[in-house]
Design an enzyme around this catalytic site. Sequence first.
Site, short mmCIF file in Angstrom:
data_model
loop_
_atom_site.label_atom_id
_atom_site.label_comp_id
_atom_site.label_asym_id
_atom_site.label_seq_id
_atom_site.Cartn_x
_atom_site.Cartn_y
_atom_site.Cartn_z
N ASP A 1 37.41 44.21 37.44
CA ASP A 1 37.32 43.77 36.04
C ASP A 1 36.99 42.28 35.88
O ASP A 1 37.18 41.72 34.80
CB ASP A 1 38.62 44.09 35.29
CG ASP A 1 39.84 43.41 35.91
OD1 ASP A 1 39.71 42.83 37.00
OD2 ASP A 1 40.92 43.48 35.29
N GLU A 2 36.49 41.65 36.93
CA GLU A 2 36.15 40.23 36.83
C GLU A 2 34.83 39.96 37.56
O GLU A 2 34.57 40.51 38.62
CB GLU A 2 37.25 39.34 37.41
CG GLU A 2 38.57 39.43 36.66
CD GLU A 2 39.61 38.48 37.21
OE1 GLU A 2 39.26 37.59 38.01
OE2 GLU A 2 40.80 38.61 36.84
N ASP B 1 36.17 38.37 32.22
CA ASP B 1 37.34 39.18 32.56
C ASP B 1 37.47 40.28 31.50
O ASP B 1 37.65 39.98 30.31
CB ASP B 1 38.59 38.30 32.58
CG ASP B 1 39.85 39.05 32.98
OD1 ASP B 1 39.76 40.27 33.24
OD2 ASP B 1 40.93 38.42 33.02
#
Length: 415
Positions: free
Chosen positions: A109-110, A13
Amino acid sequence: MRKPTTIETLYLDFDGFFASVEQQARPALRGKPIGIVPFEGTQHTVVIACSKEAKARGCHNVMKVPDALKACPDLILVPQTPDLYRRAHNTLLAEINTIIPIDAVKSIDELTCRLDTSQIKNPHDLADKIHNRIERYVGPHITCSIGFAANRQLAKIACKQDKPNGTTIWTPDLVPEVLFPLPFDDIPGIGENMQRRLNKIGVYDMQRLLALSPKHMRKIWNSVTGERLWYVLNGYALQAQKSERGMFGHGRVLPPDQRSIPEAFQIARMLLIKAARRMRKAGYYSHKLHLWCGMRESSFGTSIALSGVHDDKACIDGLKAVWARLEASVPRSSRIIRVGVTFGDLKLAGQRQTDILLNDDPERQKWEQVSHAIDHLNAKYSGSIVTLGPWTPPKGGHLGGKISFTRIPRAEDFW
């Protein structure tokens, strides 16, 4: 059902992704509290994301701008640049892939990866390689937190525990006890409504929750989701089921000086065309169009049936029909703050059932050919050079380029 005896999954993350990308790209912002906002020139919006410096001073994501400025008077408001975030995302994926193959991209973002034997033995070494690779080849201002566990869900929870830029390893022997101190907020799948439902039956913490049986969890959730959650939280290897495409849509907060009903329609029309382009490219037809508009004190939503269409002409005709309902239902002086359009009830070309009265008549086929020709020209020249009707994007740009938790825009979404 298999229960792993070692870690098998990595979950990554990125920390304050939008803000950290801005700081990496713009040296003047480094080390300063910044908040990402939809567009400049207004206080009547929210901070989409904030930097670690802003978080340290009391700001948080999805915080009203006046509240954020009250908590941090020197907060720097930075208008979003989604295409920059998209390009940074692609660059980061390329660098991480040099260290370990990416199993699935979960959001902008992961991401998650499956571990091989050597990586299982040395998770700290793997995490250090990823951190060092990003720092050297992308930049030191973009950091990430990494979690290791027996399954994806546990690894996702683990990676939140030592942010920013931390590494957390939960081996199977630590589960489920390692979850006991965590609040329900840390567990994906337990929202506010579910927390209230759990509290009503006397379940106030994770220890009590995990003492329940899988069948009891299924009953509480009123679906198999509860039972599946019990198994993943107890360390079983259970992957999420593949979801089917359910909709194509776009929404946007409107600039303050473009919130009249006529101006909102023009923006809704462009959002609709963007969504129709994506739908055509994916090979789908829509049987339903939904419109939603948010105003200061109220909201408006309505749907209309479509006859299995994906060409711009038919889609715009559908929008005009639902917009007429809006105009008949709200005062002409209404100020529309947000507008969204969604195509639903999707069918692939081979599954489409056409209206018996239309039956793909020559007029309909003509407009489909026109839309595909427009798509071809726009793709060839990488821009919206040909459109059905005027094309004047609103202030702030990013029409159709919104980044959500479930969709990462492509380059063509910014045309």
